[in-house]
Enzyme design. Structure first.
Site, mmCIF file in Angstrom:
data_model
loop_
_atom_site.group_PDB
_atom_site.id
_atom_site.type_symbol
_atom_site.label_atom_id
_atom_site.label_comp_id
_atom_site.label_asym_id
_atom_site.label_seq_id
_atom_site.Cartn_x
_atom_site.Cartn_y
_atom_site.Cartn_z
ATOM 1 N N GLU A 22 31.196 90.896 -27.495
ATOM 2 C CA GLU A 22 32.312 90.152 -26.489
ATOM 3 C C GLU A 22 33.080 91.587 -25.246
ATOM 4 O O GLU A 22 32.842 93.251 -26.280
ATOM 5 C CB GLU A 22 33.622 90.377 -27.383
ATOM 6 C CG GLU A 22 33.885 89.024 -28.493
ATOM 7 C CD GLU A 22 35.195 88.981 -28.381
ATOM 8 O OE1 GLU A 22 36.017 89.895 -28.088
ATOM 9 O OE2 GLU A 22 34.917 88.447 -29.770
ATOM 10 N N GLU A 38 34.112 94.636 -28.564
ATOM 11 C CA GLU A 38 33.895 94.369 -29.837
ATOM 12 C C GLU A 38 32.878 93.091 -30.485
ATOM 13 O O GLU A 38 31.714 92.544 -29.255
ATOM 14 C CB GLU A 38 34.835 92.495 -29.970
ATOM 15 C CG GLU A 38 36.690 93.940 -30.556
ATOM 16 C CD GLU A 38 37.429 92.437 -31.303
ATOM 17 O OE1 GLU A 38 39.009 92.801 -30.671
ATOM 18 O OE2 GLU A 38 37.680 91.963 -32.179
ATOM 19 N N ARG A 66 38.427 72.475 -27.632
ATOM 20 C CA ARG A 66 38.971 72.711 -29.392
ATOM 21 C C ARG A 66 39.730 71.624 -29.283
ATOM 22 O O ARG A 66 41.131 71.540 -29.015
ATOM 23 C CB ARG A 66 39.077 73.820 -29.409
ATOM 24 C CG ARG A 66 38.233 75.162 -29.450
ATOM 25 C CD ARG A 66 38.673 76.155 -30.411
ATOM 26 N NE ARG A 66 37.830 77.622 -29.761
ATOM 27 C CZ ARG A 66 37.545 78.410 -30.426
ATOM 28 N NH1 ARG A 66 38.350 78.645 -31.391
ATOM 29 N NH2 ARG A 66 36.852 79.643 -30.716
ATOM 30 N N GLY A 120 42.691 90.442 -31.721
ATOM 31 C CA GLY A 120 44.139 90.977 -31.240
ATOM 32 C C GLY A 120 44.917 91.150 -32.085
ATOM 33 O O GLY A 120 46.384 91.416 -31.641
ATOM 34 N N ARG A 165 29.073 87.527 -36.698
ATOM 35 C CA ARG A 165 28.532 85.809 -37.462
ATOM 36 C C ARG A 165 28.200 85.144 -36.318
ATOM 37 O O ARG A 165 28.436 85.041 -35.549
ATOM 38 C CB ARG A 165 30.405 85.605 -37.629
ATOM 39 C CG ARG A 165 31.338 84.692 -36.692
ATOM 40 C CD ARG A 165 32.941 84.892 -36.932
ATOM 41 N NE ARG A 165 33.209 84.555 -35.643
ATOM 42 C CZ ARG A 165 34.095 85.941 -35.015
ATOM 43 N NH1 ARG A 165 34.537 86.042 -35.740
ATOM 44 N NH2 ARG A 165 34.814 84.888 -34.206
ATOM 45 N N LYS A 194 41.135 80.817 -28.696
ATOM 46 C CA LYS A 194 40.625 80.294 -27.515
ATOM 47 C C LYS A 194 40.968 78.637 -27.767
ATOM 48 O O LYS A 194 40.472 78.215 -28.559
ATOM 49 C CB LYS A 194 38.613 80.428 -27.818
ATOM 50 C CG LYS A 194 38.973 81.717 -28.017
ATOM 51 C CD LYS A 194 37.291 82.184 -27.683
ATOM 52 C CE LYS A 194 37.055 83.256 -28.203
ATOM 53 N NZ LYS A 194 35.913 83.942 -28.633
ATOM 54 N N ASN A 214 31.234 90.140 -32.631
ATOM 55 C CA ASN A 214 31.208 89.336 -33.424
ATOM 56 C C ASN A 214 29.779 89.229 -34.631
ATOM 57 O O ASN A 214 28.777 89.520 -33.821
ATOM 58 C CB ASN A 214 31.488 88.494 -33.320
ATOM 59 C CG ASN A 214 33.256 88.601 -33.132
ATOM 60 O OD1 ASN A 214 34.413 89.607 -32.808
ATOM 61 N ND2 ASN A 214 32.900 87.990 -31.482
ATOM 62 N N LEU A 262 43.374 96.868 -19.459
ATOM 63 C CA LEU A 262 42.775 96.112 -18.362
ATOM 64 C C LEU A 262 43.948 95.013 -18.592
ATOM 65 O O LEU A 262 44.396 94.267 -19.098
ATOM 66 C CB LEU A 262 41.577 95.384 -18.821
ATOM 67 C CG LEU A 262 40.426 96.221 -18.836
ATOM 68 C CD1 LEU A 262 38.674 96.265 -19.056
ATOM 69 C CD2 LEU A 262 40.700 97.289 -17.916
HETATM 70 C C1 MV4 Z 1 42.050 94.616 -24.858
HETATM 71 C C2 MV4 Z 1 42.996 93.918 -23.564
HETATM 72 C C3 MV4 Z 1 43.113 94.242 -22.196
HETATM 73 N N1 MV4 Z 1 42.573 96.206 -22.215
HETATM 74 N N2 MV4 Z 1 41.869 95.987 -24.145
HETATM 75 C C4 MV4 Z 1 42.420 90.207 -27.887
HETATM 76 C C5 MV4 Z 1 41.562 90.555 -28.918
HETATM 77 C C6 MV4 Z 1 40.664 91.719 -29.309
HETATM 78 N N3 MV4 Z 1 38.931 90.723 -29.066
HETATM 79 C C7 MV4 Z 1 40.442 92.418 -28.360
HETATM 80 N N4 MV4 Z 1 41.180 92.318 -27.247
HETATM 81 C C8 MV4 Z 1 42.226 92.369 -25.991
HETATM 82 N N5 MV4 Z 1 41.716 93.855 -25.839
HETATM 83 C C9 MV4 Z 1 41.658 96.547 -23.497
HETATM 84 N N6 MV4 Z 1 41.761 97.683 -23.172
HETATM 85 C C10 MV4 Z 1 43.071 92.716 -23.377
HETATM 86 C C11 MV4 Z 1 43.289 91.855 -25.449
HETATM 87 C C12 MV4 Z 1 43.584 90.597 -24.828
HETATM 88 C C13 MV4 Z 1 42.454 89.466 -25.002
HETATM 89 C C14 MV4 Z 1 41.223 90.038 -24.526
HETATM 90 C C15 MV4 Z 1 40.199 89.257 -23.875
HETATM 91 C C16 MV4 Z 1 40.503 87.151 -24.911
HETATM 92 C C17 MV4 Z 1 42.796 87.317 -24.757
HETATM 93 C C18 MV4 Z 1 43.370 88.139 -24.610
HETATM 94 C C19 MV4 Z 1 44.425 87.840 -24.960
HETATM 95 C C20 MV4 Z 1 44.919 89.067 -24.929
HETATM 96 C C21 MV4 Z 1 44.381 90.013 -24.959
#
Ligand code: MV4
Length: 447
Positions: free
Chosen positions: A275, A287, A337, A165, A291, A237, A289, A203
């Site tokens: 992810e 993404e 957590r 993020g 690990r 998280k 990970n 999204l």
């Molecule tokens: C996004 C998204 C919405 N649309 N990508 C946040 C951390 C990183 N893992 C990617 N993240 C996001 N990517 C698109 N195209 C929203 C998030 C996001 C998020 C994703 C998973 C869990 C919590 C989040 C909190 C804020 C934004």
């Protein structure tokens, strides 16, 4: 099999790795900063080496000190845990050069997945569904406008070297794109010394679903179900569960097989987490990970597998201990957590734990390295333990979690325990009806 494993981490994950090693009759070496001299993983390890002062950059991130500790103790393997150097491909390379096994994937795969553009490009070619967006990096505002027009607003501008993020900017229309684009690049440059950015369709109300995968040196690969990590605050998280309350058996099998096939084609070795965002019954890769994740215990509780032992076996050259058909899921698991933070403001609350009484009974697991009298140092993250509940159903899990939280006594510091006691009374949580924004909306209501 390895004779002596150095644990390049601290806290609960260091204890978790130490426990697996002891059960495998592998000698353990703990490293610690001067702030962690009294830590439990140091007390329980066969040997320990002080590697520097409290600052992570001078200790747990100090590669020369850690390699020196391996040389001094004769460790033939290193487990990085999570965070710190666990996804630092230079660390994996340097260990490989010293003939010390890195418990994890190859430095090549760490590097490939560490760059979010090459990660997305790689998995897309392997058949994993990705979020619609740019094909690679976006060099200027005009290119950004063109892509945004194609995929439709709102769009998200992301840093290639980001992840978790960091460095993401939303543009809701063409008027916002210029500022969002230059801010994303400036922040990426400052945070990661790399201003490469890419664009994705934003999204709006997704769930965060991740798939646990394992691969071995023979190209075998399996998936171990999913974890729903949607309950987050500022990309931290708070609570994770397996299985997800909203994924069907059919959806699980489909995305699991696609993920495992990709791992096999990649010849990826070790544990990995793919992810996804999940929206409108579709999975979208964001993404990977490389690990072991903090929340791995919920997968362990529903599969009955020890993921750390599996990591160590694969790193020593053994084949995967199980084939997909033998992986069965039983019941439900939820992890909370427990952080040493104010349950409302999340301001860290370091200090001495005056009294500590963890809950017990069937289906209750505590992964923690704290004890009564332990002083929580202010230098590291605020996780002091994970309360993992397992039961035959999600409903029973929630009632067992309620009982466990009522029993859990930690005095001397503030913790997030009261927050969980509140959350599991909430109907959305009881019904599993929450997306990645739910918690921040819930917390802002009372602000
Ligand atoms: C996004 C998204 C919405 N649309 N990508 C946040 C951390 C990183 N893992 C990617 N993240 C996001 N990517 C698109 N195209 C929203 C998030 C996001 C998020 C994703 C998973 C869990 C919590 C989040 C909190 C804020 C934004």
């Amino acid at each position: 099999m390895f004779k002596k494993l150095l644990i390049a981490n601290r806290g609960e994950i260091a204890l978790r790795v130490l426990r697996a090693c002891k059960e495998m009759n592998i000698m353990t070496v703990a490293i610690h900063s001067t702030a962690d001299t009294d830590a439990m993983h140091v007390r329980l390890a066969d040997e320990s080496v002080c590697i520097g002062p409290p600052q992570a950059s001078e200790s747990y991130l100090n590669i020369p000190s850690i390699v020196a500790a391996c040389e001094i103790t004769g460790a033939d393997a290193v487990h990085p845990g999570y965070g710190f150097l666990s996804e630092n491909f230079h660390f994996a390379e340097i260990l490989e050069a010293h003939n010390i096994s890195f418990i994890g994937p190859s430095s090549k795969h760490i590097s490939l997945m560490g760059d979010k553009i090459t990660a997305k490009d790689t998995v897309k070619k392997l058949g994993i569904p990705v979020v619609p967006g740019s094909d690679g990096d976006v060099k200027n505002v005009d290119e950004a406008k063109k892509i945004a027009k194609q995929i439709g607003y709102p769009i998200l501008i992301k840093a290639a070297s980001g992840g978790g993020g960091r460095g993401m900017k939303i543009a809701n229309n063409e008027g916002e794109i210029s500022e969002a684009f230059s801010m994303a690049r400036t922040e990426a440059k400052a945070a990661f010394s790399d201003d490469t950015v890419y664009i994705e369709k934003y999204l709006q109300k997704p769930r965060h679903i991740e798939i646990q995968v394992f691969g071995d040196s023979k190209g075998n690969a399996v998936y171990l179900g999913e974890r729903d990590c949607s309950l987050q605050r500022r990309n931290q998280k708070i609570l994770e569960e397996a299985p997800s309350p909203i994924i069907t058996e059919e959806q699980r099998r489909k995305i699991g097989n696609i993920s495992a096939k990709a791992i096999s084609d990649l010849k990826y070795e070790g544990a990995g987490t793919i992810e996804f965002l999940f929206e409108n019954n579709e999975f979208y890769f964001i993404e990977m990970n490389t690990r072991l994740q903090v929340e791995h215990p919920v997968t362990e509780m529903i599969t009955g597998l020890d993921l750390v032992k599996e990591q160590i076996k694969i790193a020593s050259g053994e084949d995967l201990s199980f084939i997909q058909d033998n992986i069965k899921y039983k019941g439900h698991a939820i992890e909370c957590r427990i952080n040493s933070e104010n349950p409302r403001t999340f301001i860290p609350s370091a200090g001495r734990i005056e009294s500590y009484h963890p809950p017990g009974g069937l289906g209750i697991r505590i992964d923690s390295a704290v004890y009564a009298g332990y002083n929580i140092p202010p230098y590291y993250d605020s996780l002091i333990g994970k309360l993992i509940i397992s039961a035959d159903s999600r409903e029973e899990c929630l009632s067992r979690l309620q009982r466990a939280l009522d029993e859990f006594v930690i005095e001397g510091i503030e913790t997030t325990i009261p927050l969980f006691r509140e959350l599991i009374q909430n109907n959305d949580i009881i019904n599993g009806d929450y997306d990645i924004h739910w918690l921040e909306k819930y917390l802002s209501k009372d602000a």
